[in-house]
Design a protein around this motif. Structure first.
Motif, PDB file in Angstrom:
ATOM      1  N   ILE A   3      15.028 -33.748   6.291  1.00 47.36           N
ATOM      2  CA  ILE A   3      14.136 -32.842   7.025  1.00 47.36           C
ATOM      3  C   ILE A   3      14.411 -31.394   6.622  1.00 47.36           C
ATOM      4  CG2 ILE A   3      13.632 -31.899   9.320  1.00 47.36           C
ATOM      5  CD1 ILE A   3      14.044 -34.818  10.370  1.00 47.36           C
ATOM      6  N   ARG A   4      15.679 -31.023   6.562  1.00 46.18           N
ATOM      7  CA  ARG A   4      16.036 -29.658   6.172  1.00 46.18           C
ATOM      8  C   ARG A   4      15.642 -29.374   4.726  1.00 46.18           C
ATOM      9  NH1 ARG A   4      22.034 -28.901   8.938  1.00 46.18           N
ATOM     10  NH2 ARG A   4      21.291 -28.922  11.084  1.00 46.18           N
ATOM     11  N   PHE A   5      15.839 -30.354   3.846  1.00 48.88           N
ATOM     12  CA  PHE A   5      15.491 -30.194   2.443  1.00 48.88           C
ATOM     13  C   PHE A   5      13.986 -29.983   2.299  1.00 48.88           C
ATOM     14  CE2 PHE A   5      14.647 -31.582  -1.908  1.00 48.88           C
ATOM     15  CZ  PHE A   5      15.667 -30.959  -2.607  1.00 48.88           C
ATOM     16  N   VAL A   6      13.203 -30.755   3.019  1.00 52.86           N
ATOM     17  CA  VAL A   6      11.740 -30.622   2.959  1.00 52.86           C
ATOM     18  C   VAL A   6      11.306 -29.266   3.519  1.00 52.86           C
ATOM     19  CG1 VAL A   6       9.569 -31.528   3.886  1.00 52.86           C
ATOM     20  CG2 VAL A   6      11.260 -33.094   2.916  1.00 52.86           C
ATOM     21  N   ALA A   7      11.891 -28.838   4.637  1.00 46.58           N
ATOM     22  CA  ALA A   7      11.537 -27.539   5.221  1.00 46.58           C
ATOM     23  C   ALA A   7      11.898 -26.396   4.268  1.00 46.58           C
ATOM     24  CB  ALA A   7      12.240 -27.355   6.564  1.00 46.58           C
ATOM     25  N   THR A   8      13.084 -26.468   3.712  1.00 52.31           N
ATOM     26  CA  THR A   8      13.515 -25.449   2.752  1.00 52.31           C
ATOM     27  C   THR A   8      12.622 -25.484   1.515  1.00 52.31           C
ATOM     28  OG1 THR A   8      15.805 -25.579   3.504  1.00 52.31           O
ATOM     29  CG2 THR A   8      15.451 -24.698   1.297  1.00 52.31           C
ATOM     30  N   GLY A   9      12.351 -26.687   1.041  1.00 50.59           N
ATOM     31  CA  GLY A   9      11.502 -26.843  -0.138  1.00 50.59           C
ATOM     32  C   GLY A   9      10.091 -26.334   0.088  1.00 50.59           C
ATOM     33  N   TYR A  54      19.043 -27.324 -12.309  1.00 53.84           N
ATOM     34  CA  TYR A  54      17.853 -26.489 -12.299  1.00 53.84           C
ATOM     35  C   TYR A  54      17.299 -26.274 -13.706  1.00 53.84           C
ATOM     36  CZ  TYR A  54      18.130 -25.401  -7.304  1.00 53.84           C
ATOM     37  OH  TYR A  54      18.125 -25.457  -5.940  1.00 53.84           O
ATOM     38  N   ALA A  55      18.172 -26.232 -14.709  1.00 56.82           N
ATOM     39  CA  ALA A  55      17.681 -26.132 -16.091  1.00 56.82           C
ATOM     40  C   ALA A  55      16.873 -27.380 -16.450  1.00 56.82           C
ATOM     41  CB  ALA A  55      18.848 -25.952 -17.057  1.00 56.82           C
ATOM     42  N   THR A  56      17.360 -28.535 -16.003  1.00 57.87           N
ATOM     43  CA  THR A  56      16.647 -29.790 -16.254  1.00 57.87           C
ATOM     44  C   THR A  56      15.320 -29.820 -15.505  1.00 57.87           C
ATOM     45  OG1 THR A  56      18.737 -30.943 -16.582  1.00 57.87           O
ATOM     46  CG2 THR A  56      16.806 -32.305 -16.086  1.00 57.87           C
ATOM     47  N   THR A  57      15.354 -29.507 -14.213  1.00 58.12           N
ATOM     48  CA  THR A  57      14.111 -29.549 -13.442  1.00 58.12           C
ATOM     49  C   THR A  57      13.162 -28.422 -13.845  1.00 58.12           C
ATOM     50  OG1 THR A  57      15.141 -28.389 -11.569  1.00 58.12           O
ATOM     51  CG2 THR A  57      15.069 -30.800 -11.480  1.00 58.12           C
ATOM     52  N   PHE A  58      13.715 -27.326 -14.353  1.00 61.09           N
ATOM     53  CA  PHE A  58      12.873 -26.255 -14.900  1.00 61.09           C
ATOM     54  C   PHE A  58      12.044 -26.805 -16.055  1.00 61.09           C
ATOM     55  CE2 PHE A  58      12.139 -22.906 -18.034  1.00 61.09           C
ATOM     56  CZ  PHE A  58      11.556 -21.914 -17.273  1.00 61.09           C
ATOM     57  N   ALA A  59      12.713 -27.509 -16.976  1.00 62.74           N
ATOM     58  CA  ALA A  59      12.016 -28.086 -18.128  1.00 62.74           C
ATOM     59  C   ALA A  59      10.958 -29.097 -17.674  1.00 62.74           C
ATOM     60  CB  ALA A  59      13.018 -28.743 -19.077  1.00 62.74           C
ATOM     61  N   VAL A  60      11.311 -29.939 -16.703  1.00 62.77           N
ATOM     62  CA  VAL A  60      10.365 -30.935 -16.187  1.00 62.77           C
ATOM     63  C   VAL A  60       9.194 -30.240 -15.491  1.00 62.77           C
ATOM     64  CG1 VAL A  60      10.058 -32.788 -14.487  1.00 62.77           C
ATOM     65  CG2 VAL A  60      12.073 -32.785 -15.981  1.00 62.77           C
ATOM     66  N   ALA A 112      -1.985 -29.244 -10.598  1.00 63.15           N
ATOM     67  CA  ALA A 112      -0.883 -29.313 -11.567  1.00 63.15           C
ATOM     68  C   ALA A 112       0.418 -28.836 -10.919  1.00 63.15           C
ATOM     69  CB  ALA A 112      -1.209 -28.468 -12.792  1.00 63.15           C
ATOM     70  N   PHE A 113       0.327 -27.787 -10.101  1.00 61.82           N
ATOM     71  CA  PHE A 113       1.503 -27.269  -9.401  1.00 61.82           C
ATOM     72  C   PHE A 113       2.091 -28.328  -8.475  1.00 61.82           C
ATOM     73  CE2 PHE A 113       3.691 -25.356  -5.873  1.00 61.82           C
ATOM     74  CZ  PHE A 113       4.484 -24.398  -6.461  1.00 61.82           C
ATOM     75  N   VAL A 114       1.242 -28.971  -7.686  1.00 56.45           N
ATOM     76  CA  VAL A 114       1.705 -29.984  -6.732  1.00 56.45           C
ATOM     77  C   VAL A 114       2.374 -31.156  -7.457  1.00 56.45           C
ATOM     78  CG1 VAL A 114       0.911 -31.712  -5.055  1.00 56.45           C
ATOM     79  CG2 VAL A 114       0.081 -29.360  -4.906  1.00 56.45           C
ATOM     80  N   ILE A 115       1.793 -31.612  -8.531  1.00 51.85           N
ATOM     81  CA  ILE A 115       2.369 -32.728  -9.277  1.00 51.85           C
ATOM     82  C   ILE A 115       3.721 -32.331  -9.883  1.00 51.85           C
ATOM     83  CG2 ILE A 115       2.085 -34.190 -11.328  1.00 51.85           C
ATOM     84  CD1 ILE A 115      -0.978 -34.146 -10.654  1.00 51.85           C
ATOM     85  N   ALA A 116       3.764 -31.185 -10.562  1.00 51.71           N
ATOM     86  CA  ALA A 116       5.004 -30.729 -11.194  1.00 51.71           C
ATOM     87  C   ALA A 116       6.090 -30.474 -10.149  1.00 51.71           C
ATOM     88  CB  ALA A 116       4.741 -29.470 -12.018  1.00 51.71           C
ATOM     89  N   GLN A 117       5.708 -29.856  -9.045  1.00 50.19           N
ATOM     90  CA  GLN A 117       6.661 -29.551  -7.973  1.00 50.19           C
ATOM     91  C   GLN A 117       7.167 -30.829  -7.327  1.00 50.19           C
ATOM     92  OE1 GLN A 117       7.581 -26.415  -7.495  1.00 50.19           O
ATOM     93  NE2 GLN A 117       9.065 -26.950  -5.946  1.00 50.19           N
ATOM     94  N   VAL A 149      11.769 -34.406  -6.101  1.00 55.96           N
ATOM     95  CA  VAL A 149      12.431 -35.717  -5.999  1.00 55.96           C
ATOM     96  C   VAL A 149      13.721 -35.717  -6.828  1.00 55.96           C
ATOM     97  CG1 VAL A 149      12.238 -38.164  -6.567  1.00 55.96           C
ATOM     98  CG2 VAL A 149      10.335 -36.991  -5.441  1.00 55.96           C
ATOM     99  N   ILE A 150      13.645 -35.229  -8.055  1.00 56.47           N
ATOM    100  CA  ILE A 150      14.840 -35.155  -8.899  1.00 56.47           C
ATOM    101  C   ILE A 150      15.909 -34.296  -8.227  1.00 56.47           C
ATOM    102  CG2 ILE A 150      15.753 -34.286 -11.099  1.00 56.47           C
ATOM    103  CD1 ILE A 150      12.955 -34.964 -12.314  1.00 56.47           C
ATOM    104  N   ASN A 151      15.516 -33.136  -7.725  1.00 55.36           N
ATOM    105  CA  ASN A 151      16.463 -32.220  -7.079  1.00 55.36           C
ATOM    106  C   ASN A 151      17.164 -32.852  -5.892  1.00 55.36           C
ATOM    107  OD1 ASN A 151      16.813 -29.691  -8.342  1.00 55.36           O
ATOM    108  ND2 ASN A 151      14.759 -29.079  -7.735  1.00 55.36           N
ATOM    109  N   PHE A 152      16.413 -33.485  -4.999  1.00 53.97           N
ATOM    110  CA  PHE A 152      17.037 -34.054  -3.803  1.00 53.97           C
ATOM    111  C   PHE A 152      18.023 -35.156  -4.165  1.00 53.97           C
ATOM    112  CE2 PHE A 152      17.429 -37.004  -0.249  1.00 53.97           C
ATOM    113  CZ  PHE A 152      17.900 -36.134   0.731  1.00 53.97           C
TER     114      PHE A 152
END
Length: 143
Positions: free
Chosen positions: A23-29, A91-97, A119-124, A129-132
């Protein structure tokens, strides 16, 4: 040591359960995604920046804010140089993704606000998911 926010004084309370963390991760995200999206669209459509540069700037702002809040509030982890380095690698990995997927979709679709938003929603979503998973399973377990 990395830059820290004095978010609250309940440091290193590692007994935060999965549901609370999620819940906190989603709110922060969500908050960080608003910053990311706002800067991306502002630079791309009002500033005339290329879509990849606009997305890169938005990503950097959003992920920096997300890390600072997640470290203190979501995962309640003590400061750690090793963790900070691990986050930079993640973050370098998720930046590239994230930027790669956004750029690829921006080439495939017309460059309109609607398609850029999709495109933003899909990429984000993929990057989130990877980040969490990596933050919960690896990074915030580092001592």
């Amino acid at each position: 040591m990395p830059i820290e926010l004095p978010f609250d004084d309940d440091e290193a309370s590692t007994d935060v359960d999965l549901k609370t963390q999620l819940i906190r991760f989603v709110a922060t995200g969500a908050g960080s995604a608003v910053l990311d999206y706002s800067l991306t669209m502002l630079l791309q459509y009002a500033g005339g920046a290329p879509f990849w540069l606009a997305k890169a700037a938005g990503f950097l702002l959003g992920t920096t804010v997300a890390y600072l809040i997640n470290r203190r509030w979501t995962f309640r982890a003590e400061p750690s140089t090793a963790r900070f380095v691990a986050v930079i690698l993640l973050y370098a990995t998720t930046f590239a993704v994230n930027v790669g997927l956004y750029s690829w979709l921006s080439h495939v679709w017309q460059e309109t606000v609607l398609y850029s938003a999709l495109a933003f929603v899909i990429a984000q979503g993929v990057a989130t998911v990877i980040n969490f998973v990596v933050q919960r399973a690896v990074i915030f377990k580092i001592r």
